[in-house]
Design a protein around this motif. Structure first.
Motif, PDB file in Angstrom:
ATOM      1  N   VAL A  52       0.838  -1.202   0.000  1.00 26.45           N
ATOM      2  CA  VAL A  52       0.000   0.000   0.000  1.00 26.45           C
ATOM      3  C   VAL A  52       0.876   1.256   0.000  1.00 26.45           C
ATOM      4  N   MET A  53       1.923   1.241   0.828  1.00 29.76           N
ATOM      5  CA  MET A  53       2.820   2.403   0.901  1.00 29.76           C
ATOM      6  C   MET A  53       3.595   2.571  -0.401  1.00 29.76           C
ATOM      7  N   ASP A  54       4.061   1.467  -0.980  1.00 33.04           N
ATOM      8  CA  ASP A  54       4.803   1.536  -2.246  1.00 33.04           C
ATOM      9  C   ASP A  54       3.942   2.127  -3.358  1.00 33.04           C
ATOM     10  N   ALA A  55       2.615   1.924  -3.260  1.00 30.32           N
ATOM     11  CA  ALA A  55       1.713   2.441  -4.289  1.00 30.32           C
ATOM     12  C   ALA A  55       1.278   3.877  -3.989  1.00 30.32           C
ATOM     13  N   GLY A  56       1.690   4.418  -2.844  1.00 26.01           N
ATOM     14  CA  GLY A  56       1.309   5.792  -2.497  1.00 26.01           C
ATOM     15  C   GLY A  56      -0.121   5.915  -2.024  1.00 26.01           C
ATOM     16  N   LYS A  57      -0.690   4.776  -1.571  1.00 26.37           N
ATOM     17  CA  LYS A  57      -2.067   4.822  -1.055  1.00 26.37           C
ATOM     18  C   LYS A  57      -2.042   4.845   0.467  1.00 26.37           C
ATOM     19  N   LEU A  58      -3.196   4.991   1.082  1.00 32.05           N
ATOM     20  CA  LEU A  58      -3.240   5.058   2.540  1.00 32.05           C
ATOM     21  C   LEU A  58      -3.421   3.678   3.149  1.00 32.05           C
ATOM     22  N   VAL A  59      -2.676   3.416   4.203  1.00 30.14           N
ATOM     23  CA  VAL A  59      -2.802   2.186   4.978  1.00 30.14           C
ATOM     24  C   VAL A  59      -4.161   2.241   5.696  1.00 30.14           C
ATOM     25  N   SER A  60      -4.745   1.063   5.971  1.00 29.39           N
ATOM     26  CA  SER A  60      -6.118   1.060   6.495  1.00 29.39           C
ATOM     27  C   SER A  60      -6.211   1.753   7.855  1.00 29.39           C
ATOM     28  N   ASP A  61      -7.355   2.375   8.074  1.00 31.84           N
ATOM     29  CA  ASP A  61      -7.573   3.155   9.296  1.00 31.84           C
ATOM     30  C   ASP A  61      -7.352   2.320  10.553  1.00 31.84           C
ATOM     31  N   ASP A  62      -7.861   1.081  10.565  1.00 34.08           N
ATOM     32  CA  ASP A  62      -7.745   0.289  11.800  1.00 34.08           C
ATOM     33  C   ASP A  62      -6.293   0.056  12.197  1.00 34.08           C
ATOM     34  N   GLY A  66      -4.737   1.841  15.633  1.00 33.37           N
ATOM     35  CA  GLY A  66      -4.185   0.939  16.654  1.00 33.37           C
ATOM     36  C   GLY A  66      -2.773   1.345  17.061  1.00 33.37           C
ATOM     37  N   ILE A  67      -1.938   1.682  16.069  1.00 39.40           N
ATOM     38  CA  ILE A  67      -0.544   2.052  16.374  1.00 39.40           C
ATOM     39  C   ILE A  67      -0.520   3.316  17.235  1.00 39.40           C
ATOM     40  N   VAL A  68      -1.313   4.317  16.847  1.00 44.36           N
ATOM     41  CA  VAL A  68      -1.280   5.593  17.577  1.00 44.36           C
ATOM     42  C   VAL A  68      -1.821   5.415  18.993  1.00 44.36           C
ATOM     43  N   SER A  69      -2.880   4.654  19.119  1.00 49.61           N
ATOM     44  CA  SER A  69      -3.476   4.446  20.438  1.00 49.61           C
ATOM     45  C   SER A  69      -2.482   3.798  21.400  1.00 49.61           C
ATOM     46  N   ASP A  70      -1.730   2.811  20.911  1.00 46.75           N
ATOM     47  CA  ASP A  70      -0.701   2.170  21.751  1.00 46.75           C
ATOM     48  C   ASP A  70       0.408   3.157  22.101  1.00 46.75           C
ATOM     49  N   ARG A  71       0.784   3.953  21.126  1.00 45.45           N
ATOM     50  CA  ARG A  71       1.938   4.844  21.297  1.00 45.45           C
ATOM     51  C   ARG A  71       1.675   5.960  22.314  1.00 45.45           C
ATOM     52  N   LEU A  90     -11.076  11.273   7.690  1.00 48.42           N
ATOM     53  CA  LEU A  90     -12.089  11.709   8.658  1.00 48.42           C
ATOM     54  C   LEU A  90     -12.317  10.631   9.700  1.00 48.42           C
ATOM     55  N   GLN A  91     -12.240   9.367   9.268  1.00 49.54           N
ATOM     56  CA  GLN A  91     -12.438   8.262  10.218  1.00 49.54           C
ATOM     57  C   GLN A  91     -11.332   8.250  11.279  1.00 49.54           C
ATOM     58  N   GLN A  92     -10.101   8.534  10.860  1.00 53.29           N
ATOM     59  CA  GLN A  92      -8.997   8.609  11.836  1.00 53.29           C
ATOM     60  C   GLN A  92      -9.202   9.789  12.784  1.00 53.29           C
ATOM     61  N   ALA A  93      -9.705  10.903  12.256  1.00 50.09           N
ATOM     62  CA  ALA A  93      -9.928  12.084  13.103  1.00 50.09           C
ATOM     63  C   ALA A  93     -11.008  11.807  14.146  1.00 50.09           C
ATOM     64  N   ASP A  94     -12.066  11.121  13.723  1.00 48.93           N
ATOM     65  CA  ASP A  94     -13.118  10.757  14.681  1.00 48.93           C
ATOM     66  C   ASP A  94     -12.578   9.795  15.732  1.00 48.93           C
ATOM     67  N   ALA A  95     -11.747   8.837  15.284  1.00 51.68           N
ATOM     68  CA  ALA A  95     -11.166   7.874  16.224  1.00 51.68           C
ATOM     69  C   ALA A  95     -10.248   8.573  17.215  1.00 51.68           C
ATOM     70  N   LEU A  96      -9.511   9.575  16.726  1.00 51.77           N
ATOM     71  CA  LEU A  96      -8.606  10.322  17.616  1.00 51.77           C
ATOM     72  C   LEU A  96      -9.412  11.080  18.676  1.00 51.77           C
TER      73      LEU A  96
END
Ligand code: ADP
Ligand code: ADP
Ligand code: ZN
Length: 216
Positions: A52-62, A66-71, A90-96
């Motif tokens: 996904v990163m190699d293609a320049g797309k976004l990694v899935s929200d979940d 998860g990574i940010v919440s742990d960190r 927007l989904q990440q912003a709501d989750a944050l």
């Protein structure tokens, strides 16, 4: 202080984040860096994220949520942190927002770095990083003071990102305008947004960011 740095790829988020880290002794939480680490170590998340990163797309929200919440639960985040490259949808912003509520934390400001597309492409094309300490450089705008020697750690261990090529950059810019740019309106409506002209020198932008942080 809890801060979000918002802006397209190459806007200077990482560069400004590192200057804020030095000044305010709070960590930079870059989801891009964390994902690249996961790819390097070949973890389960890294394996899912790589293509996904190699293609320049976004990694899935979940995954990123998860990574940010742990960190943010880690000890060195208790006096605050700088979110660099998160949220990006927007989904990440709501989750944050839900995460902050649950952890009894409050956001202080969202700083948007505004940079023209042509400058973004030029910045990304010339970007390289010290593989030892993470310091960022640029072929034209920020060369090491002594050639082949990192200003911060003295090593000669520079690297370029696989996704910093023109084709992937175009796809990353599309992802930004489609999925991340709506966050500008989202945070404006909530009263957190502070715009900064990102076309100036690194030092001028740092001074503008500083002024915002003084009043945040
Ligand atoms: P830049 O700041 O140059 O856009 P990053 O290092 O922030 O690059 O991100 C590199 C790649 O990592 C992105 O293109 C994307 O694939 C992934 N990524 C980073 N952060 C996120 C995020 N919050 N949500 C989804 N994907 C992300
Ligand atoms: P982002 O984290 O937003 O993707 P970076 O901080 O990595 O962006 O900056 C992208 C590239 O542009 C780096 O090579 C960096 O040295 C350079 N750069 C950052 N800010 C500026 C600026 N104000 N003027 C010129 N080049 C810059
Ligand atoms: Zn270094």
């Amino acid at each position: 202080m809890k801060l979000i740095l918002l802006g397209p790829p190459g806007a200077g988020k990482g560069t400004q984040a590192k200057l804020i880290v030095d000044k305010h002794s709070i960590p930079q939480l870059s989801t891009g860096d964390m994902l690249r680490e996961a790819v390097k170590f070949g973890s389960k998340i890294g394996k899912r994220a790589k293509a996904v990163m190699d293609a320049g797309k976004l990694v899935s929200d979940d995954i990123v949520i998860g990574i940010v919440s742990d960190r943010v639960d880690m000890e060195n985040c208790k006096n605050g942190f700088i979110l660099d490259g998160f949220p990006r949808t927007l989904q990440q912003a709501d989750a944050l927002e839900a995460m902050f509520e649950e952890k009894d934390m409050a956001l202080d400001a969202v700083i948007e770095l505004e940079v023209d597309d042509d400058a973004l492409v030029e910045r990304v094309a010339g970007r390289f990083t010290c593989g030892t300490c993470g310091e960022g450089y640029h072929d034209k705008f920020k060369l090491p003071v002594t050639p082949n020697k990192c200003d911060k750690c003295g090593e000669n261990n520079f690297a370029r990102r696989a996704d910093d090529n023109e084709e992937t950059m175009r796809s990353r810019l599309r992802a930004y305008y489609k999925e991340t740019a709506p966050l500008v309106g989202y945070y404006y409506a909530k009263g957190f947004l502070r715009g900064v002209d990102g076309m100036g020198t690194i030092a001028k932008i740092a001074a503008d960011v500083d002024n915002i942080l003084k009043s945040a």
